[in-house]
Enzyme design. Sequence first.
Site, PDB file in Angstrom:
ATOM      1  N   HIS A 285      -7.139  -2.479  14.868  1.00  0.00           N
ATOM      2  CA  HIS A 285      -7.119  -1.585  13.708  1.00  0.00           C
ATOM      3  C   HIS A 285      -7.046  -2.395  12.408  1.00  0.00           C
ATOM      4  CE1 HIS A 285      -5.818   2.242  11.626  1.00  0.00           C
ATOM      5  NE2 HIS A 285      -5.337   1.341  10.790  1.00  0.00           N
ATOM      6  N   GLU A 286      -6.055  -3.275  12.334  1.00  0.00           N
ATOM      7  CA  GLU A 286      -5.851  -4.032  11.085  1.00  0.00           C
ATOM      8  C   GLU A 286      -7.009  -4.993  10.826  1.00  0.00           C
ATOM      9  OE1 GLU A 286      -3.652  -2.822   9.275  1.00  0.00           O
ATOM     10  OE2 GLU A 286      -2.528  -1.730  10.801  1.00  0.00           O
TER      11      GLU A 286
ATOM     12  N   GLY B 245       5.212  -0.702  10.449  1.00  0.00           N
ATOM     13  CA  GLY B 245       4.065  -0.852  11.332  1.00  0.00           C
ATOM     14  C   GLY B 245       3.320  -2.150  11.116  1.00  0.00           C
ATOM     15  N   ALA B 246       2.143  -2.066  10.577  1.00  0.00           N
ATOM     16  CA  ALA B 246       1.345  -3.246  10.281  1.00  0.00           C
ATOM     17  C   ALA B 246       0.534  -2.957   9.029  1.00  0.00           C
ATOM     18  CB  ALA B 246       0.423  -3.557  11.453  1.00  0.00           C
ATOM     19  N   MET B 247       0.165  -4.006   8.313  1.00  0.00           N
ATOM     20  CA  MET B 247      -0.548  -3.805   7.047  1.00  0.00           C
ATOM     21  C   MET B 247      -1.653  -4.838   6.920  1.00  0.00           C
ATOM     22  SD  MET B 247      -1.001  -2.235   4.197  1.00  0.00           S
ATOM     23  CE  MET B 247      -2.259  -2.764   3.041  1.00  0.00           C
ATOM     24  N   GLU B 248      -2.823  -4.332   6.539  1.00  0.00           N
ATOM     25  CA  GLU B 248      -4.060  -5.110   6.600  1.00  0.00           C
ATOM     26  C   GLU B 248      -4.290  -6.055   5.424  1.00  0.00           C
ATOM     27  OE1 GLU B 248      -3.955  -1.664   6.206  1.00  0.00           O
ATOM     28  OE2 GLU B 248      -5.454  -1.015   4.773  1.00  0.00           O
ATOM     29  N   ASN B 249      -3.241  -6.579   4.795  1.00  0.00           N
ATOM     30  CA  ASN B 249      -3.436  -7.499   3.667  1.00  0.00           C
ATOM     31  C   ASN B 249      -4.549  -8.496   4.021  1.00  0.00           C
ATOM     32  OD1 ASN B 249      -0.778  -6.485   2.753  1.00  0.00           O
ATOM     33  ND2 ASN B 249      -0.058  -7.727   4.456  1.00  0.00           N
TER      34      ASN B 249
ATOM     35  N   GLU C 230       0.836  -1.191   0.000  1.00  0.00           N
ATOM     36  CA  GLU C 230       0.000   0.000   0.000  1.00  0.00           C
ATOM     37  C   GLU C 230       0.879   1.252   0.000  1.00  0.00           C
ATOM     38  OE1 GLU C 230      -2.450   0.782   3.435  1.00  0.00           O
ATOM     39  OE2 GLU C 230      -3.985   1.741   2.237  1.00  0.00           O
TER      40      GLU C 230
ATOM     41  N   HIS D  60      -9.907  -3.290   9.289  1.00  0.00           N
ATOM     42  CA  HIS D  60      -9.670  -3.092   7.854  1.00  0.00           C
ATOM     43  C   HIS D  60     -10.109  -4.299   7.024  1.00  0.00           C
ATOM     44  CE1 HIS D  60      -7.635   0.690   7.394  1.00  0.00           C
ATOM     45  NE2 HIS D  60      -6.572   0.371   8.085  1.00  0.00           N
TER      46      HIS D  60
HETATM   47 ZN   LIG Z   1      -4.889   1.420   8.778  1.00  0.00          ZN
END
Ligand SMILES: [Zn+2]
Length: 893
Positions: free
Chosen positions: A337-338, A301-305, A168, A341
Amino acid sequence: MNDGSRGAWLPRLSAAFKFGLIATCLSLAGGVRAEQAFSFDTTPGKLPKTAVPTHYAIELAPDLQALTAAGSEVIDIEVREVTWHLQLNAANLAISEAAIDDGAQRAEIALDAQAETATLTFPTALAKGPHRLRLVFAAKINAFGRGIFFADYPTGAGSKRMISTQLEPADARRIFPCWDEPVFKATFALTVTVPQNFLAVSNMPVAQEEPLADGKKRVVFPPTPKMSSYLFVLSAGELERITADANGVTVGIVATSGNAEKGRFALENAVRLLDYYNDYFGSKYPLPKLDLIAVPGGFGGAMENWGGITFFESRLLFDPATSSDSARRRIFSVLAHEMAHQWFGDLVTTAWWDNLWLNEGFASWMQEKAAEHFYPQWETWLNGYSQKQTALALDARRTSHPIQQPVADHSVAMTAFDPITYNKGQAFIRMLENYLGENAFRDGIRTYMAAHAYGNATTADLWQALEHATGKPVAPIAASFTEQEGVPLVIAETTCDGDAQRLSLKQERFTIIPSQANATLPSLHWQVPVTIGAVSATEPQKILLDGSAEVPAGKCGEAVKVNFGDIGYYRVDYGSNLRAALTRQLARMTPEDRVNFLGDDWAMVQAGRAAPSSYFVLVDALGASDHRAVWDQVVSNFGALDRLARERAEQPALETYARARLRPVFDRLGWDGSGAGDDDDTLLRSSLIWTLGDLRDPDILGEARRRFAFFLKDPKSLAPSLLDPVSHVVGVSAGREDYDALLSLARKSTATNERVRYYHAAASARDAALAGDTLALTLTHELPSTIVNGLINEVALSGWQRELAWDFIRSNLDALTARQGPDFPHEFVPNFMTNFSDEAHADALRQFAPAQQTLGGRVMTARALESIAIAADLKARALPAIDAWIKAHPVRP
Ligand SMILES: [Zn+2]
């Protein structure tokens, strides 16, 4: 917008405190345009919409030594109008072959590195209808966290290497050619070749594994549901997985060998969250599994794949032996949060990056809502008050932007991932939910999810769903907060009429403009959902403030709090009568209102609307046993003022004053407590040790050093909750021996959270020679690239060696850019320069050409220049006044 709307909003009067309402009627905010509902053809973007992909079958064979990935793909496309050309995205890819319809035609391939596109031209036009495109290509495996990247990490058996992805907003194009804009949704089926001892994880569960001759294996994943390209994920390495069942969905923790068990806390909470979200969103999580993947040192951080969320390892794993118990709060928050998403972003996706706030504002709001639900003892909204304060501060500036903003290209899209998009979006949604009512708001969200599942949406679609579910007009209120930048200012004052009191409210635009700029910003108008109540009220009165209003407000002299409960997104400037009444009642306010009152007061100081002494008077009135959030606000302001006062002759007096204010709070808590993460004292103690160390409190420095010396002999002697602050304080005051001890702790650990802690502590050293050593370290391969930017910044921030760090950046720009990725010059450098607050460094940034090369870089530079100017103005205006106030109010040193 009409009286019916105002009627729906009219007061639920509290018994304790009744107001009437006379609001003036003004028209909707001028200049605000109504955004349109989603339509594929009018969605902004760069790619032509003559053809759309429907399915990708992708084969990848990453080579972890050569750092390349050989690939091929077959894309089912639908040609919408007769064309000779297909244009799709490709960045840093070599495409060796492009053919259509089982080799019926071969295309000429033209790559445009700047536009990140591949244009395929066919000898004969493609007819309307379905076609099949086959491409052969090679990708690079990057050292920095974009596209497909590698992460090297230490283990007991030497250094290991894994790969993962981060896409992203627009880096799928760095792995395979694709229509890399969120509106082009398709299904993705991946087949990947990896070493036999690797675990490969993607969006879907493994369908089949087949050993190959050369110690490798082919892993086949079934097609995903329809999704946007930026949600694709692949992680592979010597990984292990633990799982739990959540009503038929397999939830997994994936971590490097030996570490998955540290994900137990996240796993248990993910199972509960899945259930909670299934209910809240009214549509069941649609994939058969959800993996939570810990990438060591990986990316930021983190990613919502979808189905495979990636996390920076210390955002997911929790080891009670080495992490403070309170780390669970952050892990929960990122996880919530993730996972939000997976619906808001993945199932229903923003059509274009101008609506990014829809994904991020919503997920940021949901993380807090979920925390309040599962862990009410954390008081997440109250303790997280600073998220809104950050947004309010940035949104008061000239360089602010609407949370819904035009996004010209991907360098600009990157700049949209900022506190305005996240935190203003979060605060606005909270205010809106409060206005519409919790259940009605949720019903609207359910309608929205059902209507747009597997598709795209715009903000207008959300407002329509909410209006439909609640029967209240949403768009007119929402538009003024989402389609224009800026912060409403409510000016509140009381007047007495005999024994009775009246409250007048009027709105302006709140701005923070450096006085040397000698400018004003255009006025704006909002419909502001305002809440008011007596300090003792249990329920506030609500007014939709559309211009100005005057209401009866109890007895003469009664203290009336505006923005009751700190739920609204606006500032309040109290007139002198009301301000005096509220100050007298400070101790009787709820902590939420006290935090809000202090926050607004400091903002008035920054805006030049109040004297700096007004804030110090309030701080003097606080009790040592006040809530963590209240003291946290003071701690962070003192820290900021101390940094601003650096190199001034008056700094020691400021530090003496700040220590004298904070020490009674710390002395009440003492060094040793339960350490329990649910206990706010644990967190307040930690932040006080940290800041008192920065403020050079001799007792704190001495005791931290004493405890650290014991810790080196007996690691169990220091409570996990004290590891971070004690290491930091030792770092700040480090001599060579301490510095070496910190580095050796960092080098000997294989856990990301420990390595980050000790490297950062070492980077906090104020000694110039030690700071130089830290900077030199950032060019070696000892450090994962993900922590390098943070360390350089730490040298400037905690280590006070900002000039040294700036020289280092300029002298090593090419090496750092190669290491840290192409965003380094135009993203990191402008941010770094906000460590300064003087014209000479503002000018140095203006002259720094590498930051100006992209549209996004110019946006970041403008923001940084304004930050520097605002800090310079505050320094010139407020610090002398603060010096004078401190002199007039001496404290015991
Ligand atoms: Zn986010």
